[in-house]
Design an enzyme around this catalytic site. Sequence first.
Site, PDB file in Angstrom:
ATOM      1  N   HIS A 106      28.128  51.742  51.306  1.00 57.13           N
ATOM      2  CA  HIS A 106      29.319  50.962  50.930  1.00 57.13           C
ATOM      3  C   HIS A 106      28.930  49.575  50.416  1.00 57.13           C
ATOM      4  O   HIS A 106      29.808  48.749  50.201  1.00 57.13           O
ATOM      5  CB  HIS A 106      30.228  50.814  52.153  1.00 57.13           C
ATOM      6  CG  HIS A 106      29.555  49.998  53.214  1.00 57.13           C
ATOM      7  ND1 HIS A 106      28.601  50.526  54.050  1.00 57.13           N
ATOM      8  CD2 HIS A 106      29.629  48.675  53.495  1.00 57.13           C
ATOM      9  CE1 HIS A 106      28.125  49.567  54.824  1.00 57.13           C
ATOM     10  NE2 HIS A 106      28.718  48.437  54.507  1.00 57.13           N
TER      11      HIS A 106
ATOM     12  N   HIS B 230      26.705  52.684  62.281  1.00 54.23           N
ATOM     13  CA  HIS B 230      27.744  53.032  63.271  1.00 54.23           C
ATOM     14  C   HIS B 230      28.170  54.484  63.076  1.00 54.23           C
ATOM     15  O   HIS B 230      28.376  55.228  64.034  1.00 54.23           O
ATOM     16  CB  HIS B 230      28.983  52.153  63.101  1.00 54.23           C
ATOM     17  CG  HIS B 230      28.844  50.735  63.569  1.00 54.23           C
ATOM     18  ND1 HIS B 230      28.441  50.383  64.823  1.00 54.23           N
ATOM     19  CD2 HIS B 230      29.093  49.562  62.927  1.00 54.23           C
ATOM     20  CE1 HIS B 230      28.439  49.057  64.948  1.00 54.23           C
ATOM     21  NE2 HIS B 230      28.821  48.542  63.796  1.00 54.23           N
TER      22      HIS B 230
ATOM     23  N   CYS C 200      23.146  49.017  55.758  1.00 49.17           N
ATOM     24  CA  CYS C 200      23.979  48.117  56.565  1.00 49.17           C
ATOM     25  C   CYS C 200      24.293  48.763  57.912  1.00 49.17           C
ATOM     26  O   CYS C 200      24.328  49.983  58.038  1.00 49.17           O
ATOM     27  CB  CYS C 200      25.271  47.831  55.794  1.00 49.17           C
ATOM     28  SG  CYS C 200      26.493  46.865  56.693  1.00 49.17           S
TER      29      CYS C 200
ATOM     30  N   CYS D 182      28.485  43.574  50.211  1.00 51.08           N
ATOM     31  CA  CYS D 182      28.915  43.601  51.624  1.00 51.08           C
ATOM     32  C   CYS D 182      28.393  42.390  52.390  1.00 51.08           C
ATOM     33  O   CYS D 182      29.161  41.508  52.741  1.00 51.08           O
ATOM     34  CB  CYS D 182      28.523  44.891  52.337  1.00 51.08           C
ATOM     35  SG  CYS D 182      28.897  44.845  54.111  1.00 51.08           S
TER      36      CYS D 182
ATOM     37  N   SER E 248      27.062  49.030  59.299  1.00 46.75           N
ATOM     38  CA  SER E 248      28.304  49.819  59.290  1.00 46.75           C
ATOM     39  C   SER E 248      28.002  51.299  59.024  1.00 46.75           C
ATOM     40  O   SER E 248      28.613  52.175  59.638  1.00 46.75           O
ATOM     41  CB  SER E 248      29.279  49.273  58.243  1.00 46.75           C
ATOM     42  OG  SER E 248      29.731  47.992  58.620  1.00 46.75           O
TER      43      SER E 248
END
Length: 364
Positions: free
Chosen positions: A59, A43, A38, A164, A40
């Site tokens: 996650h 990042h 993902c 997610c 995220s």
Amino acid sequence: MKAAVLNDYGQPLSIEEVRIDSPRAGEVKVRIGATGVCHSDYHLIKGEWKYGLPMILGHEAAGVVEEVGAGVTSVQPGDHAILSFRPACGICRLCTLGRSVMCEGYTGNRFMMHDGTARVHRNGEDLLVMARMGSFAEYVVMAAEQVIPVRKDVSMEVLALIGCAVTTGVGAVINAAKVEPGSSVAVIGCGGVGLNVIQGAGLVSAGRVIAVDLLDNKLEYARQFGATDTVNGSSGDAVDQVRELTGGGVDYAFEVIGNGKTVEQAIQMTRAGGTACIVGMAPQNTSSSFDPLIFVMKETKLIGTWYGSARPRIDFPRLVELTMAGKLKVEELISRRYSLDEINDGFDRLGRGEVARGVITFPT
Ligand code: APR
Ligand code: ZN
């Protein structure tokens, strides 16, 4: 066990042998079945978010309960579970309101257990774990409240993505913006999360669903997930194109990238009385600007939503049912599968915009 560790920002993840403890009271150990790649996590890899190192990322995951700590009654070994990346103390103001995504019951380090200790170690050193999970690993130990049991006849890959991307995207439409049937929608950013905003809009029978991206392959995915129109932001101003298609703007515009500029575009492409909804998570210390007068004269609403404003114990099983009933396409989101050893290839492909979603799978 094997885990992918972020040791330095801007560097590939390092596959290492680490030690994981048994679950303590109120905790659960889960064997990871699948975990998604993902943005995220990306990042953090890029250093756009800094929360400490070394850290095991991951996650978006599902697995099989291996062992439960003292006092755990919500799951038992053998249960299949989707892992929630947000804790929920169950008694704070926000949990009580049904908005547990923003639970404020825990004040400790968000990358360790609730008691402030770590369960994963490398040569005696504690490792942080993303979202109190850290699923780029063969096993996780998590607070029981974050381990949501679900039916056993669904693939781990599908369950992982519900953990997610699906919940975040579909939840933004149904829980946060509450899009009405027939209304017009624009979705800026057609990655793993944005495609789920698009299919969420289809689920609630939105009218026109306009997908915006810079890459034609993403716009092609968007059509497969229900977009009625596509706009390539690299061939002309995205706001002008959306306004032209709709005669002045959309009822709902979703920003699903995490970029200050595209947040501004979302506000600008909303028609009078419309809602701009920020789903994407921007790098730390980003800002956007807007013309305050339009908020009065167009009664524009600007809202944000984290994790689809979900109540995981309610929403995960519902999204599983919708998927099994053929009303949501989740298997179809998976463009590539990787082993844990191939995880950096997964992030390279995410960064280049090659995939709808990539998933790490583990041998069963
Ligand atoms: N205009 C339009 N589209 C853009 C732009 C832009 N300026 N910049 C990037 N995009 C597109 C990319 O081409 C890609 O299709 O945004 C999409 C982002 O998708 P992914 O990289 O797959 O990211 P995803 O996992 O969907 O996450 C999106 O949601 O949860 C947050 O942290 C996450 O901020 C991230 C966002
Ligand atoms: Zn995610």
